[in-house]
Design an enzyme around this catalytic site. Sequence first.
Site, PDB file in Angstrom:
ATOM      1  N   THR A  32      46.680  50.507 -61.937  1.00 34.40           N
ATOM      2  CA  THR A  32      46.440  51.937 -61.781  1.00 34.40           C
ATOM      3  C   THR A  32      46.987  52.736 -62.953  1.00 34.40           C
ATOM      4  OG1 THR A  32      46.370  51.822 -59.386  1.00 34.40           O
ATOM      5  CG2 THR A  32      47.022  53.926 -60.300  1.00 34.40           C
ATOM      6  N   TYR A  46      39.689  55.417 -57.001  1.00 31.56           N
ATOM      7  CA  TYR A  46      39.552  55.427 -58.451  1.00 31.56           C
ATOM      8  C   TYR A  46      39.345  53.985 -58.932  1.00 31.56           C
ATOM      9  CZ  TYR A  46      44.251  53.750 -57.950  1.00 31.56           C
ATOM     10  OH  TYR A  46      45.325  53.005 -57.573  1.00 31.56           O
ATOM     11  N   THR A 112      50.433  47.790 -59.466  1.00 29.55           N
ATOM     12  CA  THR A 112      51.622  47.736 -58.597  1.00 29.55           C
ATOM     13  C   THR A 112      51.478  46.747 -57.442  1.00 29.55           C
ATOM     14  OG1 THR A 112      50.804  49.565 -57.236  1.00 29.55           O
ATOM     15  CG2 THR A 112      52.247  50.127 -59.096  1.00 29.55           C
ATOM     16  N   ASP A 113      50.230  46.363 -57.124  1.00 31.62           N
ATOM     17  CA  ASP A 113      50.046  45.553 -55.912  1.00 31.62           C
ATOM     18  C   ASP A 113      50.755  44.197 -55.985  1.00 31.62           C
ATOM     19  OD1 ASP A 113      48.594  47.589 -54.835  1.00 31.62           O
ATOM     20  OD2 ASP A 113      46.631  46.661 -55.118  1.00 31.62           O
ATOM     21  N   LYS A 185      57.058  46.135 -53.161  1.00 30.60           N
ATOM     22  CA  LYS A 185      56.253  47.341 -52.922  1.00 30.60           C
ATOM     23  C   LYS A 185      56.306  47.628 -51.434  1.00 30.60           C
ATOM     24  CE  LYS A 185      51.828  49.554 -53.804  1.00 30.60           C
ATOM     25  NZ  LYS A 185      50.503  49.522 -54.427  1.00 30.60           N
ATOM     26  N   GLU A 306      67.062  28.927 -36.609  1.00 31.52           N
ATOM     27  CA  GLU A 306      65.959  28.948 -35.632  1.00 31.52           C
ATOM     28  C   GLU A 306      65.150  27.644 -35.627  1.00 31.52           C
ATOM     29  OE1 GLU A 306      65.304  31.070 -33.275  1.00 31.52           O
ATOM     30  OE2 GLU A 306      66.951  32.408 -33.822  1.00 31.52           O
TER      31      GLU A 306
HETATM   32  C1  SIN Z   1      48.094  49.900 -58.528  1.00 33.91           C
HETATM   33  O1  SIN Z   1      48.257  49.580 -59.684  1.00 33.91           O
HETATM   34  O2  SIN Z   1      48.835  50.755 -57.991  1.00 33.91           O
HETATM   35  C2  SIN Z   1      47.041  49.332 -57.642  1.00 33.91           C
HETATM   36  C3  SIN Z   1      46.040  48.495 -58.339  1.00 33.91           C
HETATM   37  C4  SIN Z   1      46.621  47.285 -58.964  1.00 33.91           C
HETATM   38  O3  SIN Z   1      47.598  46.716 -58.456  1.00 33.91           O
HETATM   39  O4  SIN Z   1      46.077  46.855 -59.994  1.00 33.91           O
END
Ligand code: SIN
Length: 349
Positions: A32, A46, A112-113, A185, A306
């Site tokens: 992103t 997007y 971020t994923d 995340k 466990e």
């Molecule tokens: C992001 O970057 O926040 C989402 C898309 C990705 O991980 O490439």
Amino acid sequence: MVTGAQAQSEGAGTVRSGADLPHVMILATGGTIAGTGATSTTTVGYTAAKVGVEQLIDAVPALRTVADVTGEQVFQVASENMTNTLWLKLAKRVNELLARRDVDGIVITHGTDTLEETAYFLDLVVKSNKPVVLVGAMRPSTAISADGPINLYNAVILAGSKAAAGKGVLVAMNDQFYAAREVTKANTSTVDTFRSSDLGALGYMQDSRPHFYRVPIRLHTVDTPFDVSKLDALPKVDIAYGYENVGRTAVDAFVASGDKGIVYAGVGDGSLHQDVKPALVDARKQNVVIVRGSRVGNGIVARNGEANDDQLDFVVSDTLNPQKARILLMLALTRTSDTREIQKMFQTY
Ligand code: SIN
């Protein structure tokens, strides 16, 4: 208020210039932070991974006041499409660049994923004490109040700082920075999505410098035995998820597909449903290494708690979340299939 005695901060009040500036390489991989939306208010729907590294750098002229930056587009993907092949390419390039005397640190721009996964993978395979900082953004570059520029600015300062050397791979987001092993995340869409939950951030970016309050204790980078220089693939390891009414289908399918290891994301303290436990036992009999983890996201999975791990010959995940336990298991399996050795690795890295 922060006092000098409380914080280990760098270069208080100084902005270096000219030949004094650290040389920071920015390796762009997509996400992103390099995304574009149809309008400035588009923050969903997007397209990720559109803007090239030179454009990312040019969008933040202040970068040139804190570092001598050079960009390189290593690949351009939305991070949900990350693969072991791309990881190996990235890790080899990072090691190659860090071996150069003229490179002081590296920033990796990333979606971020799966950013936390790439960060932990690099934390285990980078062979240098120089700073490596991953950074992303929750809003595309075209959005009002895009967070990419400030995150990139902070990441470059962190990667060029002496304070970040020897701390393992770091993640810089939203004015804070985190250890790769601990960060996750934690929100689908807010800019404060990166958190280390119980363990907390390592510090803050403020006034154009890093302020460290904690350092990672688990061994990383130059202190791990993992060497990717001659690898062109990683052992196949998958994650099976625990939930009410879970059966053995996923575990059996993973074994049939040739997995060398399975991370089971159990409930609570890694508890195993009575209907899935026999599948894991059968998998182990076929030499698949089983890591008993937890879907909870915080806390230690207690060995022989466990489940009787000694008897079942299972490994426990320590505090690693399932996606990170998978990474350590893949790398462990490049060295050994001895479960006692692998368990030690989970208590060390
Ligand atoms: C992001 O970057 O926040 C989402 C898309 C990705 O991980 O490439």
